[in-house]
Scaffold this motif. Structure first.
Motif, mmCIF file in Angstrom:
data_model
loop_
_atom_site.group_PDB
_atom_site.id
_atom_site.type_symbol
_atom_site.label_atom_id
_atom_site.label_comp_id
_atom_site.label_asym_id
_atom_site.label_seq_id
_atom_site.Cartn_x
_atom_site.Cartn_y
_atom_site.Cartn_z
ATOM 1 N N ARG A 61 0.856 -1.193 0.000
ATOM 2 C CA ARG A 61 0.000 0.000 0.000
ATOM 3 C C ARG A 61 0.887 1.235 0.000
ATOM 4 O O ARG A 61 1.797 1.365 0.813
ATOM 5 N N LYS A 62 0.625 2.150 -0.947
ATOM 6 C CA LYS A 62 1.458 3.341 -1.110
ATOM 7 C C LYS A 62 1.419 4.245 0.121
ATOM 8 O O LYS A 62 2.419 4.841 0.490
ATOM 9 N N SER A 63 0.258 4.356 0.771
ATOM 10 C CA SER A 63 0.107 5.314 1.873
ATOM 11 C C SER A 63 0.988 4.992 3.075
ATOM 12 O O SER A 63 1.495 5.901 3.715
ATOM 13 N N ASP A 64 1.196 3.710 3.368
ATOM 14 C CA ASP A 64 1.967 3.382 4.569
ATOM 15 C C ASP A 64 2.987 2.254 4.380
ATOM 16 O O ASP A 64 3.637 1.833 5.326
ATOM 17 N N GLY A 65 3.112 1.753 3.137
ATOM 18 C CA GLY A 65 4.097 0.713 2.867
ATOM 19 C C GLY A 65 3.725 -0.662 3.396
ATOM 20 O O GLY A 65 4.533 -1.585 3.339
ATOM 21 N N GLU A 66 2.507 -0.812 3.919
ATOM 22 C CA GLU A 66 2.081 -2.107 4.458
ATOM 23 C C GLU A 66 1.701 -3.061 3.329
ATOM 24 O O GLU A 66 1.146 -2.645 2.313
ATOM 25 N N GLN A 67 1.999 -4.338 3.532
ATOM 26 C CA GLN A 67 1.639 -5.356 2.548
ATOM 27 C C GLN A 67 0.183 -5.744 2.776
ATOM 28 O O GLN A 67 -0.208 -6.115 3.873
ATOM 29 N N VAL A 68 -0.623 -5.628 1.716
ATOM 30 C CA VAL A 68 -2.052 -5.924 1.802
ATOM 31 C C VAL A 68 -2.456 -6.812 0.626
ATOM 32 O O VAL A 68 -1.717 -6.944 -0.353
ATOM 33 N N ILE A 69 -3.637 -7.400 0.738
ATOM 34 C CA ILE A 69 -4.166 -8.249 -0.335
ATOM 35 C C ILE A 69 -4.455 -7.400 -1.574
ATOM 36 O O ILE A 69 -5.003 -6.305 -1.476
#
Length: 113
Positions: A61-69
């Protein structure tokens, strides 16, 4: 694309095996080798190896760098599982699809078909 590498040497397959073993005890993959055969057939059907399938189902995810589905890729594989299952409308194809779903779920990809 599937290589000569054996299917059970992929990290995602080892994760699946470990999770099934933790959940059920023993080694469900060794006890039911058709689970691996189902996954191998699905990988050949989509032309990708198990690790590539799992990797595509996640994005950063661009907003926070978290890996998401990845909704797009999860939907893509849900459709491919439906096509795979519908090749033969029999009990075996239902079981094959269930084994592929089990593989994805144990790798953190919840898919419904």
């Amino acid at each position: 694309m599937m290589t000569e590498q054996t299917i059970d040497s992929f990290n995602s397959v080892r994760t699946w095996r470990r999770d099934l073993s933790d959940q059920w005890g023993g080694d469900p993959i060794a006890e039911e080798p058709e689970k691996l055969q189902a996954l191998r057939r699905f990988c050949e059907f989509v032309g990708e190896d198990p690790d590539a399938i799992v990797a595509r189902c996640f994005r950063v995810r661009k907003s926070d760098g978290e890996q998401v589905i990845s909704i797009k890729w999860r939907a893509h594989y849900a459709e491919k599982i439906r096509e795979f299952r519908e090749q033969n409308q029999d009990q075996e194809s239902q079981r094959l699809a269930a084994d592929v779903l089990s593989f994805l779920i144990h790798n953190g990809v919840l898919v419904q078909v």
